[in-house]
Design an enzyme around this catalytic site. Structure first.
Site, PDB file in Angstrom:
ATOM      1  CG  ASP A  27      32.212  34.249  40.131  1.00  0.00           C
ATOM      2  OD1 ASP A  27      33.012  35.162  39.870  1.00  0.00           O
ATOM      3  OD2 ASP A  27      31.803  34.013  41.277  1.00  0.00           O
ATOM      4  CG  ASP A 120      35.028  38.935  39.496  1.00  0.00           C
ATOM      5  OD1 ASP A 120      33.970  39.553  39.735  1.00  0.00           O
ATOM      6  OD2 ASP A 120      35.698  38.378  40.375  1.00  0.00           O
ATOM      7  CD  GLU A 121      29.557  38.166  40.591  1.00  0.00           C
ATOM      8  OE1 GLU A 121      28.750  37.219  40.615  1.00  0.00           O
ATOM      9  OE2 GLU A 121      29.985  38.731  41.627  1.00  0.00           O
TER      10      GLU A 121
END
Length: 425
Positions: A27, A120-121
């Protein structure tokens, strides 16, 4: 920006046994804000908020801004009341997408089992990479170093036996950290957490559980399933009980596709004129359809989100007989959904359009409706929009736009109306 609660007093060190812990959750830390700091190092150490000015919302905030209570999805006005000295930076989505693709490429070099959750993860299953690259924590450490070296941003990594616990571990590792939850320590770790940390426990569910005296994961785990089902429903009760005991059988699914594609906007001033709102809906439908075509997918469901001046949010959706990536078709459905929404006579603050229930277009059997089969211009509309994509790719999105007149009238005589573009022949 992670919103999941974490226990302030939870241990960060649960042991070093990595057997059976092959799932990583990676993350990025305050991703949009970190990307901005990487190219504007003079802002490091200052509270920075990424988002629209005026009546926009917070997309991301540095940890310095979060210390004042700034959170994602908060209105910019509220954020600046909490932190008036913050630096507000407009979002640069092209930059974020480039960095995201680069980071996801790094993950793909580690293992083919990468499930991208958002920009973003992602989850990784590194069980097949351990012999080649070392233990999961060694893999996580090298990955964090590579991301920092290449892009000047940080990420946090959770290591555990399944996706649910790995996600919680990365949340507790933030910012810029890594946390291992050994398989044998899974239940002990979970019992330190508030019940709101469990997936599926929102405000309403948390309140429902609290009425039964359940405020921690430990209390939930110690409650029998029938009681939980009485509190929150049959399916949710059994599911939450499994999570409280660390049971999550879902595998890491590579090539995980987006669940939906959407676009929304907050108006500078609340709009009473529904015609002006419809005009923005057309622009949003155009953006959604262009993204669908770019990714080679179609949407079977169209949804509309409307927020009125009193901050009440309405969502309406309709499933189509035939999936589409044509802006005019998305717009016509979205306009009808907007018209059916009960605005209670209030002006509109925000409107959004989303394509859901996505499918890959290539190889999809296309069965036209009777109306489409009688309309010789059905395919022509898509061809025109594909041409618009090519023009925008060369001259920029603002060079040409989708016309609104024919879409509003339902007139099939002209698929689109566009202004002339300088330099085009």
């Amino acid at each position: 920006m992670s919103r999941g609660p974490r226990a302030p007093g939870a241990f960060r060190d649960w042991g070093s046994d990595e057997s059976g812990t092959s799932v990583l959750h990676v993350d990025m830390d305050a991703f949009f804000a970190s990307c901005e700091l990487a190219r504007r190092p003079e802002l490091r150490g200052r509270p920075v908020i990424v988002g629209g000015q005026g009546r926009g919302v917070v997309l991301a905030a540095t940890y310095e801004a979060r210390a004042f209570g700034v959170r994602s999805a908060m209105s910019m006005a509220a954020a600046l009341r909490l932190c008036p000295h913050a630096v507000v930076v407009p979002p640069e989505h092209g930059l974020y997408q480039q960095v995201s693709e680069s980071v996801m490429g790094m993950l793909g070099e580690i293992t083919a089992l990468v499930e991208r959750v958002s920009v973003d993860e992602a989850f990784l299953d590194v069980s097949g990479a351990r012999r080649r690259l070392g233990s999961p924590t060694e893999i996580g450490a090298r990955l964090r170093e590579r991301v920092q070296a290449r892009h000047g941003i940080t990420c946090s990594v959770g290591v555990a036996r399944n996706k649910f616990v790995a996600k919680l571990a990365s949340t507790h590792a933030k910012p810029d950290g890594m946390m291992l939850v050994p398989a044998d320590a899974t239940v002990a770790f979970l019992r330190t957490l508030p019940v709101g940390a469990l997936w599926g426990v929102g405000d309403k569910t948390e309140q429902a559980l609290a009425r039964w005296g359940i405020t921690t994961v430990a209390e939930l785990a110690d409650t029998d399933v029938p009681t939980l089902q009485a509190a929150v429903g049959s399916v949710s009760g059994a599911h939450l009980h499994d999570l409280a005991w660390g049971r999550d059988p879902r595998p890491v699914v590579p090539g995980h596709e987006e669940r939906s594609i959407g676009a929304e906007t907050t108006f500078a001033h609340d709009l009473w004129d529904i015609g002006a709102v419809e005009k923005r809906v057309l622009e949003l439908a155009d953006r959604v359809a262009a993204r669908l075509r770019h990714q080679g997918i179609v949407a079977r469901t169209v949804s509309v989100k409307v927020r009125t001046s009193d901050f009440r949010t309405l969502t309406r959706a309709r499933t189509l007989s035939t999936p589409t990536d044509v802006a005019r078709e998305v717009y016509l459905v979205a306009r009808e959904l907007l018209a059916a929404a009960d605005l209670r006579g209030l002006p509109v603050r925000l409107v959004g359009v989303r394509g859901e229930n996505l499918q890959v277009r290539e190889g999809l059997a296309e069965q036209q409706t009777l109306e489409e089969s009688l309309d010789a211009r059905h395919d022509a509309r898509r061809e025109v929009e594909v041409t618009l994509d090519a023009v925008r790719e060369k001259f920029g999105r603002s060079a040409i736009r989708l016309g609104a007149g024919d879409a509003r009238r339902g007139d099939s005589s002209t698929p689109t109306t566009v202004p002339p573009v300088a330099g085009l022949s």
